[in-house]
Design a protein around this motif. Structure first.
Motif: not given
Length: 237
Positions: A72-73, A78-82, A105-107
């Motif tokens: 998590l960023l 809430m956003s995610i960078a993978c 991300k899908d979670f």
């Protein structure tokens, strides 16, 4: 002040008796007797124990879930960078994700989603199996219930197969049972499509996904298909 009569103790304030203190119940021989209050207390303690056990079980399950907090960023949303590394995991939705972060991300869109196991999704239920070194490895028994992998290796049992999947090996279920070296079946000597076959059960898996009882039944089907059907492997599909 306190005074004591026959077995009961009384608390007085001046000449007024405020409260009676009852001693523990005993039988005629002086042994303690279990009262209704004692039984209620024991039941409450047992119920509390079950609740705590349930909580501990939930914690054990939670330890097997994807660790999405690490991706998590910080920010208002809430956003995610993978990363782009390929370290596949299987989601509980039956989808193979390139890595755990992609699943997370899908979670964020579907909180019911979880990681089923490490490695690609396969045709065997490998729920709970994680890659070696994760700290939650499942030890395998010596039970012999073989599984043939698509890599041609016979795994001693489901546990050994799933450990291989969780470690990242590109393998899936070929068939239950040992792998066979025979890769083809010659139907040239069996002419016609209506030959009478025995009831012997020596299963053959065809390219149509159907299990035939033996070679004779398979070759009959090959003749009827005009060459469209071909041999996949020995054993059930």
């Amino acid at each position: 002040m306190t005074s004591q009569g026959r077995g009961d103790a009384y608390i007085y304030w001046g000449r007024r008796r405020l409260r009676t203190i009852h001693p523990p119940a005993t039988d005629p021989h002086g042994a303690a007797v279990t009262t209704t209050a004692d039984m209620k207390m024991a039941n409450c303690a047992a119920l509390l124990g079950l609740v705590l056990l349930g909580c501990l079980s939930d914690l054990a399950v939670a330890q097997r879930r994807a660790s999405c907090g690490a991706y998590l960023l910080s920010g208002k949303t809430m956003s995610i960078a993978c990363p782009r590394n390929y370290d596949p995991v299987c989601g509980t939705n039956g989808r193979t994700y390139p890595n755990e972060c992609s699943l997370c991300k899908d979670f964020l869109r579907n909180r019911a989603l979880d990681k089923k196991h490490d490695g690609r999704c396969v045709r065997v239920d490998c729920t709970g199996f994680l890659k070696p070194g994760s700290g939650y490895n499942i030890p395998c028994t010596m039970e012999f219930s073989p599984i043939c992998g698509t890599n041609g290796i016979t795994y001693r049992n489901k546990c050994q197969f799933c450990n291989a999947v969780a470690s990242g090996l590109e393998v899936d279920l070929q068939n239950y049972g040992q792998c066979y070296t025979q890769q083809t079946i010659d139907c040239n000597q069996q002419k016609g499509s209506n030959l009478i076959c025995t009831s012997e059960y020596n299963p053959v898996c065809g390219s149509d996904g159907r299990t035939y009882g033996n070679k004779c039944q398979f070759c009959n089907a090959v003749s009827r298909s005009a060459g469209a059907l071909f041999f996949r492997h020995l054993g059930e599909c």
